[in-house]
Motif scaffolding. Structure first.
Motif, short mmCIF file in Angstrom:
data_model
loop_
_atom_site.label_atom_id
_atom_site.label_comp_id
_atom_site.label_asym_id
_atom_site.label_seq_id
_atom_site.Cartn_x
_atom_site.Cartn_y
_atom_site.Cartn_z
N SER A 311 0.85 -1.19 0.00
CA SER A 311 0.00 0.00 0.00
C SER A 311 0.88 1.24 0.00
CB SER A 311 -0.92 0.00 1.23
OG SER A 311 -0.17 -0.08 2.42
N SER A 312 0.24 2.40 0.03
CA SER A 312 0.94 3.68 -0.02
C SER A 312 1.36 4.12 1.38
CB SER A 312 0.05 4.74 -0.65
OG SER A 312 -1.04 5.02 0.20
N ARG A 313 2.13 5.22 1.41
CA ARG A 313 2.59 5.79 2.67
C ARG A 313 1.41 6.11 3.58
NH1 ARG A 313 7.04 9.34 4.18
NH2 ARG A 313 7.72 9.41 2.00
N GLU A 314 0.30 6.61 3.00
CA GLU A 314 -0.86 7.01 3.81
C GLU A 314 -1.42 5.84 4.62
OE1 GLU A 314 -0.48 9.99 0.57
OE2 GLU A 314 -0.31 7.81 0.72
N SER A 326 -5.42 7.78 1.07
CA SER A 326 -4.79 7.51 -0.22
C SER A 326 -5.80 7.72 -1.35
CB SER A 326 -4.27 6.07 -0.25
OG SER A 326 -3.91 5.69 -1.56
N LYS A 327 -5.29 7.98 -2.56
CA LYS A 327 -6.19 8.13 -3.70
C LYS A 327 -6.39 6.82 -4.45
CE LYS A 327 -2.68 9.90 -6.96
NZ LYS A 327 -2.32 11.09 -7.78
N HIS A 328 -6.01 5.72 -3.84
CA HIS A 328 -6.04 4.45 -4.56
C HIS A 328 -7.04 3.45 -3.98
CE1 HIS A 328 -2.89 5.62 -7.25
NE2 HIS A 328 -2.10 5.95 -6.25
N THR A 376 -9.73 8.93 -8.18
CA THR A 376 -8.64 9.29 -7.27
C THR A 376 -9.06 10.44 -6.36
OG1 THR A 376 -7.75 10.63 -9.08
CG2 THR A 376 -6.76 8.47 -8.72
N LYS A 380 -9.44 10.33 -2.10
CA LYS A 380 -8.74 11.21 -1.16
C LYS A 380 -9.70 11.88 -0.19
CE LYS A 380 -5.04 12.60 -0.82
NZ LYS A 380 -3.95 12.16 0.11
N TYR A 434 6.44 0.95 1.27
CA TYR A 434 5.25 1.61 0.74
C TYR A 434 5.60 2.30 -0.58
CZ TYR A 434 7.46 5.67 3.01
OH TYR A 434 8.34 6.64 3.41
N GLU A 436 4.68 5.76 -3.07
CA GLU A 436 4.14 7.12 -3.00
C GLU A 436 2.89 7.18 -3.87
OE1 GLU A 436 5.08 9.30 -0.98
OE2 GLU A 436 7.07 8.62 -0.36
N ASP A 437 1.85 7.81 -3.34
CA ASP A 437 0.55 7.86 -4.02
C ASP A 437 0.67 8.33 -5.47
OD1 ASP A 437 -1.51 6.85 -2.48
OD2 ASP A 437 -2.63 8.72 -2.50
#
Length: 605
Positions: A311-314, A326-328, A376, A380, A434, A436-437
């Motif tokens: 997954s992303s940092r978020e 995250s926007k994903h 996306t 968010k 992770y 980045e988004d």
């Protein structure tokens, strides 16, 4: 002398460990007004003031919970028992001064399920306190943390009613008939670990290199862990194949609370965790609820891949204080929802028409929401601005995944799929790294094909509606704009059940013209339908079997026992079809090309 030295070293070890340890205690045998008292021996604090917090939002919910609302009577003490100044700074934060002297915090917890007014907390992320019966400890609703001490060790001590069992993915440090102790390495692990206390109804499935616990609380005993596990096994075998032959965890826990006592408004659903998932589902017999159980468990179990594995940092550095999302969501929820349906058709648990029917429903439901809102952007701000669009993560999110899968199969000539892409992403990032988004789409395009970047630009970042007819057409599947269906009902009555499982005609509010012709009356006991005896366990399969064979001009016969009559009554009438018009029906093309056959086989076989 050696014994004294040993005792001294043991004490020293415990004391040093305690410098950076939260030591929580909860007595589940002392319930008052549906509330519990919680006691915390805190880590050693080096600052003059500190904030004690409960989370505003937790992973997997995409919605503010504000667990601090359920905390009262919070106090702080030094080692001598003297109270320290405490001021509530906001809904989830208490500011403590003279914090270098802080030794102990106490407070009272109210469960979210029974709170008034409606707390607007996802039930599966909430807490339950039923004295002597059941305790749902979703840890964010029980245990707070000190700002800046997120990575400290957490020790949880529970005193429990005798012979209660703690169902969880955690392994206890110690356990007895009346006490359990758990230890966790930090806040993220703590909030990832639900625990359910009740008299045990559990079983274990050994599959794919993993030990899988199934734990059930069913107050009216309408369903058992053994029955649930039997149904889950086939799905889990298919999931293991889908994930490459083995499961990416060595242990897992399915925790089920079947609601037979709480207010009916409690939502059904589940929340995923790294090594477990927690479910709140209305209590009923296996025939009635197992299809839903299998669908929702398939979805939650696939979360072990994303966002729990990559997954992303978020997500990896989750902010419990405010929604930094995250926007994903197309990846976290969309691909998971898609995989839960795709695995069932891929390994023969559902037919191809059933799978395409699910896609039809997703198109229909997604187009009732905002189909031009960039996915996306929605992701968010889904906890705030676009919370009304959240359900689209399970509809359009899954459709994005299906079309991306077909695009990858097209570009690879049927040799590379979304299933393989997720496998490769999990290897590239895994649980400890992770992405980045803003970089994910470029990473995927680099790992696969440049054309995939255009897909994301148009249909995920952009506002263009997805041309489903094109993408499904790649596999010889067409979108029929409108299709008429004739369906037959038994008349529109709603069944209820006696404690013995007899079927009673309860709700007559939706009775249709055919039902009126049949002559049903409220409180009729249904004995048989078309000569087949029915009860609570087999009612829905029998109804499905009967409806599938009916055609216009046939007669339906239902035998009932009616109040005031000593003999059964036969009700009969000529069936009247209900005409349903469905739009955007996804179905197989009757004739396809060699290329379409290749992609269809790779997609569905």
């Amino acid at each position: 002398m050696n014994k004294l030295l040993c005792l001294f070293l043991t004490f020293l070890s415990i004391n040093v460990q305690g410098q950076n340890t939260y030591s929580y205690s909860v007595d589940l045998t002392e319930v008052h007004d549906d509330q519990l008292d919680v006691s915390l021996l805190t880590p050693k604090i080096s600052k003059s003031s500190i904030n004690f917090k409960f989370p505003k939002i937790i992973p997997g919910t995409y919605k503010n919970a504000d667990y601090g609302r359920f905390v009262s009577n919070l106090k702080a003490f030094d080692k001598a028992g003297k109270q320290l100044p405490v001021k509530q700074a906001d809904m989830n934060t208490w500011s403590i001064t003279n914090a270098t002297q802080l030794y102990k915090i106490t407070y009272t917890i109210q469960d979210t399920w029974d709170s008034e007014p409606d707390p607007d907390v996802f039930t599966m992320a909430g807490t339950n306190i039923e004295e002597g019966k059941n305790f749902v400890v979703n840890t964010p609703g029980f245990f707070g943390y000190l700002d800046g001490y997120r990575n400290s060790t957490f020790v949880l001590d529970f005193k429990k009613p005798e012979n209660f069992y703690a169902s969880t993915s955690l392994k206890p440090v110690s356990s007895s008939a009346t006490n359990d102790r758990f230890q966790l390495p930090g806040l993220d692990a703590l909030y990832d670990s639900p625990i359910m206390f009740c008299l045990p109804d559990t079983t274990t499935i050994k599959l794919g290199g993993a030990d899988i616990l199934v734990s059930v609380y069913s107050p009216k005993r309408k369903i058992s862990a053994a029955v649930v596990a039997q149904g889950l096994t086939q799905n889990l075998r298919a999931s293991a194949k889908y994930l490459g032959g083995s499961l990416p965890v060595n242990h897992y826990a399915f925790l089920f609370y079947f609601n037979g006592e709480q207010k009916p408004s409690i939502a059904q659903g589940a929340l995923e965790h790294n090594y477990s998932s927690f479910y709140t589902i209305q209590e009923n017999g296996p025939q009635n609820i197992m299809p839903y159980v299998l669908d929702v468990t398939a979805h939650e179990f696939f979360h072990i891949l994303t966002p729990l594995n990559f997954s992303s940092r978020e997500i990896k550095e989750f902010n419990f204080d405010k929604p930094v999302l995250s926007k994903h969501l197309w990846l976290y929820e969309g691909t998971t929802e898609y995989a839960s349906d795709h695995v069932q058709v891929k390994y023969g648990l559902n037919s191809i028409p059933e799978f395409l029917g699910k896609l039809t429903e997703k198109i229909r439901r997604s187009q009732k929401l905002n189909d031009t809102l960039p996915f996306t952007r929605m992701s968010k701000e889904v906890a705030t601005t676009y919370k009304s669009q959240y359900l689209n993560v399970y509809e359009k999110g899954a459709l994005i995944s299906a079309c991306l899968d077909l695009e990858l199969l097209r570009l690879s000539n049927g040799t590379y799929s979304l299933q393989q892409l997720k496998h490769d992403l999990s290897i590239k990032f895994g649980a400890d790294k992770y992405f980045e988004d803003d970089q994910l789409f470029d990473i995927i395009a680099k790992m696969t094909y440049p054309e995939v970047r255009k897909f994301f630009t148009r249909y995920v970042e952009g506002s263009m509606p997805i041309p489903y007819d094109y993408y499904f057409g790649l596999a010889g599947v067409q979108i029929v704009p409108e299709r008429k269906y004739e369906e037959f009902s038994l008349g529109g009555f709603g069944p209820t059940y006696t404690p013995e499982g007899k079927v009673i005609i309860g709700d007559m509010s939706r009775i249709n013209s055919f039902g009126k012709n049949m002559g049903y009356k409220e409180n009729d006991q249904v004995v048989s339908i078309q000569g087949i005896n029915v009860n609570q366990q087999n009612l829905f399969p029998v109804v499905g079997q009967v409806r599938s064979k009916l055609k216009t001009g046939d007669r339906l016969t239902v035998v009932v026992m009616r109040e005031g009559n000593s003999s059964p009554i036969e009700l009969s009438a000529e069936v009247i079809p209900n005409v349903t018009i469905l739009k955007n029906v996804v179905e197989l093309m009757p004739e396809i090309s060699e290329s379409q056959a290749r992609i269809r086989n790779a997609w569905l076989s």
